[in-house]
Design an enzyme around this catalytic site. Structure first.
Site, PDB file in Angstrom:
ATOM      1  CB  CYS A  18      -7.842  -3.380  -7.869  1.00 52.96           C
ATOM      2  SG  CYS A  18      -6.144  -3.618  -7.610  1.00 52.96           S
ATOM      3  NE  ARG A  48      -3.803  -4.009  -4.433  1.00 52.57           N
ATOM      4  CZ  ARG A  48      -4.420  -3.117  -4.068  1.00 52.57           C
ATOM      5  NH1 ARG A  48      -5.280  -2.158  -3.995  1.00 52.57           N
ATOM      6  NH2 ARG A  48      -3.239  -2.263  -2.668  1.00 52.57           N
ATOM      7  NE  ARG A  81     -11.068   2.932  -3.727  1.00 51.38           N
ATOM      8  CZ  ARG A  81     -10.157   1.727  -4.217  1.00 51.38           C
ATOM      9  NH1 ARG A  81     -10.545   1.597  -5.495  1.00 51.38           N
ATOM     10  NH2 ARG A  81      -9.329   0.670  -3.216  1.00 51.38           N
ATOM     11  CG  ASP A  89      -0.389   4.293  -3.197  1.00 51.50           C
ATOM     12  OD1 ASP A  89      -0.526   3.601  -3.747  1.00 51.50           O
ATOM     13  OD2 ASP A  89      -0.388   4.517  -1.906  1.00 51.50           O
ATOM     14  CE  LYS A 137      -6.965   4.276   0.100  1.00 48.41           C
ATOM     15  NZ  LYS A 137      -6.407   3.561   0.102  1.00 48.41           N
ATOM     16  CG  ASN A 138      -2.651   3.272   2.418  1.00 56.13           C
ATOM     17  OD1 ASN A 138      -4.251   3.001   1.717  1.00 56.13           O
ATOM     18  ND2 ASN A 138      -2.233   3.364   1.300  1.00 56.13           N
TER      19      ASN A 138
END
Ligand code: UD1
Length: 419
Positions: free
Chosen positions: A116, A121, A400, A308, A22-23
């Site tokens: 978030c 952030r 997500r 993560d 994803k990143n």
């Protein structure tokens, strides 16, 4: 609202192909606005965050469509330079569109994604760097209007912290700037290298991606190209936790083992054994024994242990035979899943950046709620080894970042249903 029902205590066994990262996918999709022509992105994970980026591309006037794991983007220049609030808010990583659209259109208007679930952030490093490249930025009521009245010009930029998003934003802005940009204290994550690989294939001149100093020589134009997104090292780490916690034996296929060094070493401390082959990694949980405690786990920028992967590993530490201390050095609010793990019988105390996890012999199924992406993954891992049934709500957070995770786990022998 969907939920996940997990009936625990099934050993995970077998082979699993790890999805694309994803990143990597998100900044590479943003990078397509700098190109002309067609880009074909293989191994592009089917996730709500990726879909949000495709919607932004379409809004900006590009054609973007998915067929299975392949995304095709046709770019013939942008038809607009604003991104509406509702699209920006869908994924926080949309901030990488700032540098990309500014470089492509000479102007960008958008509202900040804001804080978030895992922390404030801020984007001050992004803004300061873009200003050094010549952007004039007006900030009002959380919205930004950025222009480059004289075009963007290469500059020397030193980041106070190796921020992943800021490094990506600067690379995107600097690729087609005039002159040379040097980023000192750049983030070194593999996803940065993947972004640079894509851009270099499009014609960019980015040198040193993956190292602390990145040098970008501006070029006039970039052309779309085919590119395969790298495998997701965080999904790989999550699957390792699931295997470790269920006494499992699984083989991760399509991984880059060198991206997993810090994660592997912590699972080795926990008593797991590994065999690495080219693009494959087999992990075996200790046979007939509990996991060992991992002593101290500190999250750090790459190549350190990734923030993560903290939540899924913490779930594993919750059933280890002793105490593990976690020190979360990247985000300030990344222990929210621990309260839910405690509902399942875990013994965890948190204070600021510290979590002290006293391993217990068994977790028990409960109704739990995910409040962020990696926390959701941790609760699934806990549910897989728990006695009884775990009912997880907040599945939208999981979606997500994890592609059809219930199917992936079921194929390995888990009893997981989405309802
Ligand atoms: C990216 C990843 C995220 C990962 C994180 C750290 C994507 C889409 N997301 O997030 O999954 O957890 O890297 O590996 O790739 N900071 C500032 N000012 C800034 C920018 C960052 O103070 O302008 C701070 C942040 O608040 C945080 C730290 O720097 O404390 C690291 O953040 P950063 O590396 O930028 O994370 P993201 O790019 O947002």
């Amino acid at each position: 609202m969907s939920k996940m029902l997990i009936t625990g205590r099934r050993r995970l066994c077998g082979d699993v192909t790890v999805q694309g990262a994803k990143n990597s996918a998100l900044p590479i999709l943003a990078a397509t606005v700098l190109t002309k022509g067609e880009s074909v992105l293989y191994n592009c994970p089917d996730l709500s965050d990726v879909e949000a980026s495709l919607q932004i591309l379409r809004y900006l006037g590009l054609k973007a469509q998915r067929s299975g794991g392949t995304v095709l983007v046709q770019s013939d220049g942008l038809s607009r330079h604003d991104i509406p609030d509702e699209l920006m808010r869908k994924t926080r990583s949309s901030i990488v569109f700032l540098g990309a659209v500014l470089a492509s259109a000479g102007r960008v208007k958008l509202c900040l994604p804001g804080g978030c679930e895992i922390g404030m952030r801020p984007i001050d490093y992004h803004l300061k760097a873009l200003r050094r490249l010549g952007a004039v930025i007006r900030e009002r009521h959380g919205c930004l209007d950025c222009r480059a009245p004289h075009g963007l010009k290469g500059a020397d930029i030193t980041l106070p912290f190796p921020s992943v998003g800021a490094t990506e934003d600067i690379i995107l802005a600097a690729c087609t700037a005039s002159g040379t940009t040097t980023i000192t204290n750049a983030a070194r994550e593999p996803e940065i290298t993947d972004l640079a690989d894509y851009l270099n294939k499009c014609g960019a001149q980015i040198h040193g991606a993956g190292e602390s100093t990145v040098i970008i020589d501006g070029v006039n134009s970039l052309s779309g190209i085919d590119h395969a997104i790298i495998p997701d090292r965080i999904v790989a780490a999550t699957l390792m936790s699931c295997a470790a916690m269920t006494g499992g034996d699984i083989t991760l296929k399509g991984v880059v083992n060198s991206h997993l060094g810090a994660v592997l070493s912590v699972f080795e401390d926990a008593g797991c054994t590994f065999s690495a082959f080219e693009n494959e990694l087999r992990i075996k949980a200790p046979e007939g024994k509990r996991l060992r405690p991992m002593k101290i786990v500190r999250t750090m920028p790459y190549p350190g242990f990734p923030t993560d992967a903290q939540a899924p590993l913490l779930a594993a530490a919750a059933i280890a035979d002793g105490t593990t201390v976690f020190i979360e050095n990247i985000f300030e609010n990344r222990y929210r899943h621990t309260a839910e793990l405690v509902r399942m019988g875990a013994d965890i105390k948190t204070e600021g950046k510290f979590a002290v996890v006293e391993g217990v012999e068994r977790l028990y199924g409960a109704a739990v709620e995910a409040t962020d992406l990696r926390g959701a993954a941790a609760l699934i891992a806990a549910g897989l080894c728990a006695e009884g049934v775990t009912e997880l709500s907040g599945v939208r957070f999981l979606e997500r970042g994890y592609e059809h995770f219930e199917l992936t786990l079921s194929a390995l022998g888990a009893d997981v249903k989405k309802i």
